[in-house]
Design an enzyme around this catalytic site. Structure first.
Site, PDB file in Angstrom:
ATOM      1  N   GLU A  88      39.484  42.198  28.229  1.00 52.97           N
ATOM      2  CA  GLU A  88      38.996  41.010  28.587  1.00 52.97           C
ATOM      3  C   GLU A  88      36.823  40.945  28.252  1.00 52.97           C
ATOM      4  OE1 GLU A  88      39.632  37.622  30.725  1.00 52.97           O
ATOM      5  OE2 GLU A  88      42.169  37.974  30.213  1.00 52.97           O
ATOM      6  N   ARG A 140      35.490  40.241  32.482  1.00 56.99           N
ATOM      7  CA  ARG A 140      34.923  40.127  31.274  1.00 56.99           C
ATOM      8  C   ARG A 140      33.866  40.524  30.826  1.00 56.99           C
ATOM      9  NH1 ARG A 140      38.274  35.863  33.159  1.00 56.99           N
ATOM     10  NH2 ARG A 140      36.428  35.296  34.303  1.00 56.99           N
ATOM     11  N   ASN A 283      39.926  24.273  38.371  1.00 59.45           N
ATOM     12  CA  ASN A 283      40.730  22.965  37.934  1.00 59.45           C
ATOM     13  C   ASN A 283      40.785  22.501  39.770  1.00 59.45           C
ATOM     14  OD1 ASN A 283      42.340  26.057  38.028  1.00 59.45           O
ATOM     15  ND2 ASN A 283      43.137  25.053  39.413  1.00 59.45           N
ATOM     16  N   ASP A 328      45.254  21.895  35.953  1.00 56.71           N
ATOM     17  CA  ASP A 328      44.404  22.703  35.142  1.00 56.71           C
ATOM     18  C   ASP A 328      43.956  23.144  34.153  1.00 56.71           C
ATOM     19  OD1 ASP A 328      44.131  25.410  36.271  1.00 56.71           O
ATOM     20  OD2 ASP A 328      46.607  26.546  35.812  1.00 56.71           O
ATOM     21  N   CYS A 623      54.543  38.446  36.168  1.00 53.30           N
ATOM     22  CA  CYS A 623      54.148  39.600  35.834  1.00 53.30           C
ATOM     23  C   CYS A 623      54.754  40.511  34.857  1.00 53.30           C
ATOM     24  CB  CYS A 623      53.581  40.164  36.942  1.00 53.30           C
ATOM     25  SG  CYS A 623      51.813  39.807  38.151  1.00 53.30           S
ATOM     26  N   HIS A 624      55.832  40.859  35.277  1.00 50.54           N
ATOM     27  CA  HIS A 624      56.755  41.272  34.733  1.00 50.54           C
ATOM     28  C   HIS A 624      57.233  41.170  33.878  1.00 50.54           C
ATOM     29  CE1 HIS A 624      55.843  44.799  37.644  1.00 50.54           C
ATOM     30  NE2 HIS A 624      56.695  44.438  38.579  1.00 50.54           N
TER      31      HIS A 624
HETATM   32 CA    CA Z   1      43.797  27.172  36.743  1.00 51.04          CA
END
Ligand code: CA
Length: 701
Positions: A88, A140, A283, A328, A623-624
């Protein structure tokens, strides 16, 4: 030659620097200090800081590459990283050298013209820290100041690296409690001999803060906590005063036990006009306001922009975009600083598109909003922002206290981490946008968070993702480009706008496209297929009279949650791609499609498979890939894993942590040996299904 003005002196040195580059002569470049960063691309065409300048507009006045000639854009060079996780980062370019960070917080220095590697630095982030983050081991970008390169590492260290040698000069641990899920993924910011970094972690019980250090030594200068801690236990930091005076009374119950959140994992913008730092607050932790704060109070400074004095960290003002967040809705999304005409006069403003779906224009001096318009068609948690109070007008049921609620936007936000751009030339904002939605249920305790039901994502509407150009004051859309088929968060990659009437942005899922778009009307003027997906923001710079555009590629981030609509491919490392007019280099080849699956022999008992599916969806799918049929193989598709063939090998990975260094920790605290075998049965059965599908010649996508 006698030089009378500061401006003249700078011009002379810039020419001397260019000459030194051409002749190969050694001339020590002038330092990257506050003055040079402030001047930005006015006197050198380097990319010195996040967003390309103090205003972080992701705009460059360079126009050698423009709407008339962009058709001739082609690769100048590319370089591969040594990690295949999500990328990123926005590169920096300083005095002919590109500095870029990768997943796992590694840093590279490349010759910005040739791509030759100067050095590489690996902070050795422990693999077991990987699963502490919500959204991949991304980074980042770095900061540059007075000969030092700064990187915030995934495990929360801030490291200053010698820009010439690539050797660390100092390192500090920025994490106050290493038992908690703090991670640093953001680009540090440097100003007035200070370097600042925040952290993520509000998907877990953490409490967010930002710390400033002396840039030369790493000595702590100040720390600002975004939410109050346990009553009667002051932090002994500059934030104590304002938290006690203003924030504490907006919290109820025993919020500190869940951390509270507010984590500032990205936006930190220094504004020399007021010598202030703007902090985007994260959040609430946990998500549900009802659970977090007994359903009472605004919970300052969640979902807020907070302005503090850059030298001391002392509170100046705040504006809360999402009072008492329950969805969130971070305000961590990249902040742009600008001067725009409002009612006939120029105003110094912040432009901000947080997750919550509303676009804000805020006065920089006072923190008072000037405009707030929705930037997605139907944010369903609030109908509008009241222009008297500047508070959102919420819709009934949005807080899912006794009934489920499908929030729009969902937790990925109408805008994610991807930087937007603002062009002073067109007056438009170029914003990566998403219409995702997620199900919140009352009283659901998911694997990470109260309230957020991670098991039912499969049934959610597919998000629409697009890049749009907006008038920041009216919210009126000038144009929009659909980013079809793209299922990850927030509509394509970060954005660069240039004086050449161009907007650059990437898109993709596993492979990608890199686009040059007419900034005025949204027409795609040039595009190139890329072997890897582009999430990061492009940059541009000029060396020796040649303008370059650079962008980092690497699929990952939170996207595995949704899987992909693209046919899975073999895993590939991230890269940086650099383009110029008439370039003659080639991008790396497309990775091959993921090969035929070789399933373990069955049969697998249906009851065991069902138990295994439940474990997979709860523990592994985040994740997968979930549901498993949608796995993109960006993180390994476990149906294709060699480890599922053998019970002992599988247990060595899942229970004993044999692959910890790659970020696959032991799950022995969550999965017992019998459950591991059920999980293996489920994966084996799914692998068999996939093999049959392949044998029948049915495409995976
Ligand atoms: Ca969050």
């Amino acid at each position: 030659m006698r030089i009378r003005t500061a401006r003249g002196w700078w011009t002379a040195i810039a020419l001397a620097g260019a000459a030194a580059t051409l002749t190969g002569a050694k001339l020590s470049p002038r330092p990257v200090d506050d003055l040079r960063i402030k001047r930005g691309q006015e006197d050198t065409a380097d990319w010195l800081t996040a967003g390309g300048g103090r205003d972080e507009q992701h705009y460059s006045p360079l126009d050698d590459i423009n709407d008339m000639n962009v058709a001739m854009l082609a690769p100048a060079w590319s370089a591969d990283f040594d990690t295949n996780r999500g990328q990123e980062a926005e590169p920096l370019v300083v005095d002919g050298v590109m500095y870029v960070s990768t997943a796992w917080s590694k840093v590279y220095a490349f010759d910005a013209v040739t791509g030759a590697k100067k050095w590489q630095y690996d902070p050795q982030v422990p693999g077991e820290w990987g699963p502490k983050g919500c959204c991949d081991v991304v980074n980042r970008g770095v900061a540059f100041y007075k000969g030092l390169v700064f990187v915030g590492t995934f495990d929360g260290r801030l490291i200053a690296i010698d820009a010439n040698t690539g050797k660390p000069r100092w390192s500090v641990d920025t994490i106050v409690d290493r038992t908690r899920n703090y991670t640093s993924t953001g680009q540090p910011r440097v100003f007035r001999d200070r370097v600042v970094i925040g952290n993520g972690g509000a998907e877990y019980p953490t409490r967010g803060y930002v710390t400033a250090y002396d840039a030369a030594t790493g000595k702590k200068a100040w720390r600002f906590w975004l939410v109050p801690g346990e009553p009667g236990k002051p932090d002994g930091e500059v934030s104590d005063e304002i938290l006690d005076r203003l924030a504490r009374k907006t919290w109820s119950g025993e919020w500190w036990k869940g951390g509270g959140g507010g984590n500032a994992w990205d936006a930190l913008v220094y504004d020399p006009s007021y010598n202030r730092l703007y902090i985007g607050g994260g959040n609430g932790a946990p998500h549900s306001h009802y659970k977090r704060s007994a359903g009472k109070g605004d919970n300052l400074f969640l979902g807020s922009i907070v302005a503090v004095d850059a030298d001391t960290g002392k509170y100046a003002w705040h504006y809360q975009e999402t009072p008492n967040d329950s969805w969130d809705y971070t305000s961590v999304q990249p902040i742009v600083v600008a001067e725009i005409k409002v009612d006939g006069r120029m105003r110094k403003v912040i432009l901000h598109a947080p997750k919550n779906g509303f676009f804000y224009v805020i006065d920089r001096e006072t923190g008072k909003p000037i405009a707030a318009n929705k930037f997605v068609p139907e944010p369903n948690w609030a109908s509008h922002i009241d222009k008297a109070t500047w508070r959102p007008v919420e819709k009934p049921g949005a807080r899912y206290i006794d009934k489920p609620f499908i929030s729009r936007p969902g937790p990925p936000g109408a805008h994610g981490f991807q930087p937007m751009a603002y062009s002073p030339k067109t007056g438009l904002v170029y914003l990566p946008t998403s219409t995702n939605s997620w199900l919140y249920r009352p009283n659901v305790q998911s694997d990470t968070h109260a309230g957020l039901d991670l098991k039912n994502l499969g049934g959610m509407p597919v998000p629409e993702n697009y890049l749009q150009a907006l008038d920041p004051l009216t919210g009126k859309q000038a144009w929009r480009i659909d980013v079809k088929g793209y299922r990850t968060e927030a509509g394509g990659g970060g954005v660069l706008a240039t004086g050449g009437n161009l907007v650059f942005a990437g898109r993709g899922e596993i492979t990608g496209d890199f686009l040059a778009i007419d900034a005025r009307n949204g027409k795609i003027l040039w595009q190139m297929k890329t072997p890897n997906m582009i999430m990061a923001a492009p940059i541009t710079y000029r060396i020796g009279g040649v303008q370059y555009v650079a962008v980092v590629a690497g699929a990952g981030g939170p996207s595995p949650l949704w899987g992909s609509s693209e046919r899975p491919r073999e895993r590939q490392n991230g890269s940086v791609y650099v383009f110029k007019l008439g370039g003659t280099a080639k991008l790396p080849p497309m990775p091959p499609f993921a090969g035929p699956v070789a399933p373990p022999p069955g049969p697998f008992a249906a009851a065991e498979v069902a138990v295994g599916k439940e474990i997979y969806d709860r523990t592994c799918g985040r994740c997968h890939g979930r549901p498993i049929e949608r796995s993109s193989n960006v993180l390994p598709d476990l149906r294709r894993s060699g480890w599922i063939h053998d019970a002992a090998a599988f247990k060595a990975v899942v229970l004993d942590g044999a692959l910890t260094q790659l970020g696959m920790i032991s799950f022995a605290d969550r999965i017992n040996p019998a459950q591991a075998e059920s999980l293996r049965a489920y994966l084996g059965s799914e692998a068999q299904k996939l093999a049959e599908q392949q044998k029948a010649g049915k495409p995976e996508r």
